[in-house]
Write a protein that holds these residues in place. Sequence first.
Motif, PDB file in Angstrom:
ATOM      1  N   VAL A  27       0.881  -1.168   0.000  1.00 42.74           N
ATOM      2  CA  VAL A  27       0.000   0.000   0.000  1.00 42.74           C
ATOM      3  C   VAL A  27       0.917   1.216   0.000  1.00 42.74           C
ATOM      4  O   VAL A  27       1.894   1.258   0.746  1.00 42.74           O
ATOM      5  N   VAL A  28       0.647   2.176  -0.866  1.00 42.09           N
ATOM      6  CA  VAL A  28       1.440   3.402  -0.881  1.00 42.09           C
ATOM      7  C   VAL A  28       0.508   4.584  -0.599  1.00 42.09           C
ATOM      8  O   VAL A  28      -0.432   4.826  -1.345  1.00 42.09           O
ATOM      9  N   LEU A  29       0.756   5.254   0.514  1.00 42.18           N
ATOM     10  CA  LEU A  29      -0.061   6.424   0.845  1.00 42.18           C
ATOM     11  C   LEU A  29       0.561   7.639   0.174  1.00 42.18           C
ATOM     12  O   LEU A  29       1.719   7.965   0.430  1.00 42.18           O
ATOM     13  N   LYS A  30      -0.198   8.290  -0.660  1.00 40.63           N
ATOM     14  CA  LYS A  30       0.330   9.478  -1.348  1.00 40.63           C
ATOM     15  C   LYS A  30      -0.101  10.727  -0.575  1.00 40.63           C
ATOM     16  O   LYS A  30      -1.288  10.922  -0.321  1.00 40.63           O
ATOM     17  N   VAL A  31       0.876  11.503  -0.212  1.00 41.06           N
ATOM     18  CA  VAL A  31       0.579  12.702   0.585  1.00 41.06           C
ATOM     19  C   VAL A  31       1.275  13.920  -0.037  1.00 41.06           C
ATOM     20  O   VAL A  31       2.219  13.771  -0.799  1.00 41.06           O
ATOM     21  N   PRO A  32       0.800  15.110   0.304  1.00 38.31           N
ATOM     22  CA  PRO A  32       1.442  16.308  -0.240  1.00 38.31           C
ATOM     23  C   PRO A  32       2.862  16.495   0.302  1.00 38.31           C
ATOM     24  O   PRO A  32       3.159  16.054   1.423  1.00 38.31           O
ATOM     25  N   VAL A  33       3.673  17.155  -0.475  1.00 41.69           N
ATOM     26  CA  VAL A  33       5.017  17.518  -0.020  1.00 41.69           C
ATOM     27  C   VAL A  33       4.849  18.420   1.203  1.00 41.69           C
ATOM     28  O   VAL A  33       3.990  19.306   1.213  1.00 41.69           O
ATOM     29  N   GLY A  34       5.649  18.178   2.234  1.00 44.55           N
ATOM     30  CA  GLY A  34       5.531  18.977   3.453  1.00 44.55           C
ATOM     31  C   GLY A  34       4.782  18.242   4.555  1.00 44.55           C
ATOM     32  O   GLY A  34       4.615  18.774   5.647  1.00 44.55           O
ATOM     33  N   THR A  35       4.331  17.023   4.277  1.00 41.25           N
ATOM     34  CA  THR A  35       3.612  16.261   5.304  1.00 41.25           C
ATOM     35  C   THR A  35       4.604  15.698   6.321  1.00 41.25           C
ATOM     36  O   THR A  35       5.655  15.180   5.957  1.00 41.25           O
ATOM     37  N   GLU A  36       4.242  15.810   7.574  1.00 38.19           N
ATOM     38  CA  GLU A  36       5.049  15.194   8.632  1.00 38.19           C
ATOM     39  C   GLU A  36       4.330  13.946   9.121  1.00 38.19           C
ATOM     40  O   GLU A  36       3.109  13.933   9.224  1.00 38.19           O
TER      41      GLU A  36
END
Length: 351
Positions: free
Chosen positions: A86-95
Motif C-alpha cells: 500500500v502506498v499512501l500518497k501525501v502532499p510535499v511537506g507532510t510530517e
Amino acid sequence: MKFLDQCKIYIRSGDGGAGAVSFRREKYIEYGGPDGGDGGRGGDVWIEAVEGLNTLIDYRYQQHFKAGTGVHGMGRNRAGPAGEDVVLKVPVGTEVLDEDKETLIADLDHAGMRLLLARGGNGGWGNTRFKGPINQAPKHANPGQEGEERWLWLRLKLIADVGLVGLPNAGKSTFLAATSAAKPKIADYPFTTLTPNLGMVDLSTNERFVIADIPGLIEGASEGAGLGTRFLGHVERTGALIHLIDGTQDDIVGAWKTVRAELEAYGEGLADKPEVLAINKIDALDDDLRRWKQDELEEATGIRPLLVSGVSGEGVRELLRAAWRKVREQRGEVVGDDDMEEAPTTGGWTP
Ligand SMILES: Nc1nc2c(ncn2[C@@H]2O[C@H](COP(=O)(O)OP(=O)(O)OP(=O)(O)O)[C@@H](O)[C@H]2O)c(=O)[nH]1
Ligand SMILES: [Mg+2]
C-alpha cells in the motif's frame, strides 16, 4: 484558526504466508522427498510525497490502510505470491508523527521522498528448506510472520497559495467565505479579522488551492499602526496576492496606494509578488460607476482591475481563476497562454 491539516490513520502491513508441508508423490518415484514451497511476503505500507496535492483531505474519508497478506506456499516447491503493498500518497511537506503526536518519524519535504512505515511479515519456509542429511523428510514448515500495525498522525502545515490583501473592510473575509468553506468573522467595522484565516478553494479537481484572509492593512501598519504587519508573514510564501479594493469608497486610488506602500515597506519580496487587482462590492455600483472606477484605477495603476462582489458572487470565479493562474505562472507551471481558444479572433480575411 486552522493552520494545520492533520489526521490520524491506522496502518497494517500484511502477514506473511505460511510455508507448506508437502512431499513429492509420483508414480515410480519412491521417497520423493519434501517439496513444500515458502509462503509469500506480506505487503509493505509506504508513504510517498507527491507533487500536486495540497491537503490531507483524502485521509478524512479513509483512515485504515492494510497491505495484502502473503499467500501460503504450495506443494511442488511453489512459493506463494507476495501480498500487495500500500502506498499512501501525501502532499510535499507532510510530517509523519507517532501515535503520541509528538515523536516525529519523518518530514516528507521533497517530492518523490518515500518511506517504509510498516514492513510486511516474511513468508514462512516450506518444509523443503528443512531438509538435511539427518532429517531428509521434515514434516514441519514455518508459519508466516505477522505484519505490523500502528497508529500514526499525518500533519501538514497548510501554506496559502494565494493571499488576500486590502484595507480594513475591503471585504476580504466575505470573499474568503464566498469561495471556501471557511467561516471567518465578518462585520462592518475595521479590524474584524485579528488573525489570519485559511480556506480551501475547490474550483475543480485540478484547481484546488489554499487562500489566506489576513487582517486589513492601514497607513503606517509597517510602523505598528493598526495590527501592524507581522501577520504578512502568512502570505510571504504565497504564489500571488489578490488585492481587494472596496469600490464603494471614494478614494479607490488612495486605497490602492496605501496598501502598496505597506507591502513595499514590509519587504520580503511581498511587493514583487504577482498581484491580481479587483474592485470589490460591485453589487452596490451601477454599470456607469463600475466602468468609471475601473478606468480611474487602471489609469493610476496601469493594471485593468477585475470587478467582483463577494456578496453576489459576481466575478468571483474569474478572480479566483486569474489568481490561480498567476500562482501557476510563478511556479513555472504555465508557459504561454492556455486561454488561447477564448482569445478574440481578428476575423475577416487576411492575405
Ligand atoms: N455590498 C457589499 N458589501 C460587502 C461585500 N463584501 C463585504 N461587504 C461588507 O463589508 C463589510 C466588511 O466586510 P469584511 O469581509 O469583514 O471585510 P474585511 O476586509 O475582512 O475587514 P477586516 O477584517 O476588518 O480587515 C461587511 O459589512 C460586509 O458585509 C460585497 O461584495 N458587497
Ligand atoms: Mg476580515
